[in-house]
Design a protein around this motif. Sequence first.
Motif, PDB file in Angstrom:
ATOM      1  N   ASP A 162      14.805  15.960 -47.025  1.00 36.04           N
ATOM      2  CA  ASP A 162      16.016  15.528 -47.715  1.00 36.04           C
ATOM      3  C   ASP A 162      15.626  15.258 -49.166  1.00 36.04           C
ATOM      4  N   ALA A 163      16.541  14.728 -49.939  1.00 36.52           N
ATOM      5  CA  ALA A 163      16.239  14.404 -51.338  1.00 36.52           C
ATOM      6  C   ALA A 163      17.071  13.196 -51.748  1.00 36.52           C
ATOM      7  N   LEU A 164      16.793  12.740 -52.934  1.00 35.41           N
ATOM      8  CA  LEU A 164      17.520  11.615 -53.500  1.00 35.41           C
ATOM      9  C   LEU A 164      17.882  11.995 -54.936  1.00 35.41           C
ATOM     10  N   VAL A 165      19.123  11.756 -55.323  1.00 37.18           N
ATOM     11  CA  VAL A 165      19.482  11.908 -56.729  1.00 37.18           C
ATOM     12  C   VAL A 165      19.773  10.525 -57.272  1.00 37.18           C
ATOM     13  N   ARG A 166      19.401  10.333 -58.503  1.00 34.68           N
ATOM     14  CA  ARG A 166      19.710   9.076 -59.187  1.00 34.68           C
ATOM     15  C   ARG A 166      20.719   9.433 -60.272  1.00 34.68           C
ATOM     16  N   LEU A 167      21.823   8.721 -60.256  1.00 35.45           N
ATOM     17  CA  LEU A 167      22.880   8.968 -61.236  1.00 35.45           C
ATOM     18  C   LEU A 167      22.550   8.273 -62.550  1.00 35.45           C
ATOM     19  N   ARG A 168      23.278   8.577 -63.583  1.00 32.98           N
ATOM     20  CA  ARG A 168      23.020   8.020 -64.919  1.00 32.98           C
ATOM     21  C   ARG A 168      23.093   6.493 -64.943  1.00 32.98           C
ATOM     22  N   ASP A 169      23.912   5.914 -64.060  1.00 32.95           N
ATOM     23  CA  ASP A 169      24.015   4.445 -64.023  1.00 32.95           C
ATOM     24  C   ASP A 169      22.959   3.815 -63.111  1.00 32.95           C
ATOM     25  N   GLY A 170      22.050   4.649 -62.566  1.00 31.58           N
ATOM     26  CA  GLY A 170      20.970   4.145 -61.714  1.00 31.58           C
ATOM     27  C   GLY A 170      21.273   4.193 -60.229  1.00 31.58           C
ATOM     28  N   THR A 171      22.464   4.552 -59.838  1.00 36.19           N
ATOM     29  CA  THR A 171      22.837   4.591 -58.433  1.00 36.19           C
ATOM     30  C   THR A 171      22.079   5.702 -57.695  1.00 36.19           C
ATOM     31  N   PRO A 172      21.389   5.353 -56.592  1.00 37.53           N
ATOM     32  CA  PRO A 172      20.754   6.400 -55.786  1.00 37.53           C
ATOM     33  C   PRO A 172      21.751   6.967 -54.774  1.00 37.53           C
ATOM     34  N   VAL A 173      21.758   8.290 -54.614  1.00 40.85           N
ATOM     35  CA  VAL A 173      22.625   8.940 -53.626  1.00 40.85           C
ATOM     36  C   VAL A 173      21.757   9.914 -52.840  1.00 40.85           C
ATOM     37  N   ARG A 174      21.783   9.778 -51.525  1.00 38.34           N
ATOM     38  CA  ARG A 174      20.976  10.631 -50.654  1.00 38.34           C
ATOM     39  C   ARG A 174      21.567  12.043 -50.594  1.00 38.34           C
ATOM     40  N   VAL A 175      20.678  13.048 -50.610  1.00 40.31           N
ATOM     41  CA  VAL A 175      21.063  14.458 -50.494  1.00 40.31           C
ATOM     42  C   VAL A 175      20.464  14.981 -49.199  1.00 40.31           C
ATOM     43  N   SER A 176      21.296  15.478 -48.293  1.00 36.33           N
ATOM     44  CA  SER A 176      20.748  16.019 -47.050  1.00 36.33           C
ATOM     45  C   SER A 176      20.247  17.433 -47.293  1.00 36.33           C
ATOM     46  N   ARG A 177      19.291  17.846 -46.471  1.00 33.26           N
ATOM     47  CA  ARG A 177      18.661  19.171 -46.647  1.00 33.26           C
ATOM     48  C   ARG A 177      19.681  20.299 -46.597  1.00 33.26           C
TER      49      ARG A 177
END
Length: 191
Positions: A162-177
Amino acid sequence: MPGMNGLDVLAALPPPSRPLSILLTAHDSFAVRAFALNAVDYLLKPIDDLRFAEAVERARQLLRLRAVDDARAAANAPTKHLQKFSVRIGHRTLFIEADSVAWIGADGDYAVLHAGERTYIVRESLHQLAMQLDPARFVRVHRSSIVRLDQVAEFQPLTNRDALVRLRDGTPVRVSRTYIDSLLSALHAAG
């Protein structure tokens, strides 16, 4: 036909709504007008079966070509994407600009818009919203989240594929494969 003949009927219709037509007549003097009205064919009585079959086949071919052209036009037509979200709060309705939403999360059958410090609940499923949003701007990254591409500041692969993206405001959002490839393609296309 009382009052009008077949050519008059064709001429009365606007060109885009004229049907494909094969004209059958005992008079050869109307052929030029028939072809000026885009008749598929002009047959003189008595008609030959082979000649009639050829005219019908020509009409079928044109009908198929029209269908292909219509499909291409529909595919190339600009689609209207959701520009504002309609959010009900009590008896009021707020309109939230899509440009102000950084990401959208799922909450059961509802979606939660994250716009700055505020969150808004929308009475639509994430799946329904994903189909209405501009795919050049919003991408689904998980079965329970959508991100706005220009808000992605960082992409980090995880050990479980999987992966993780961090948004410009610092919020982490999980990305599924399942969604990694489409997210990376969209990010590279957005440049």
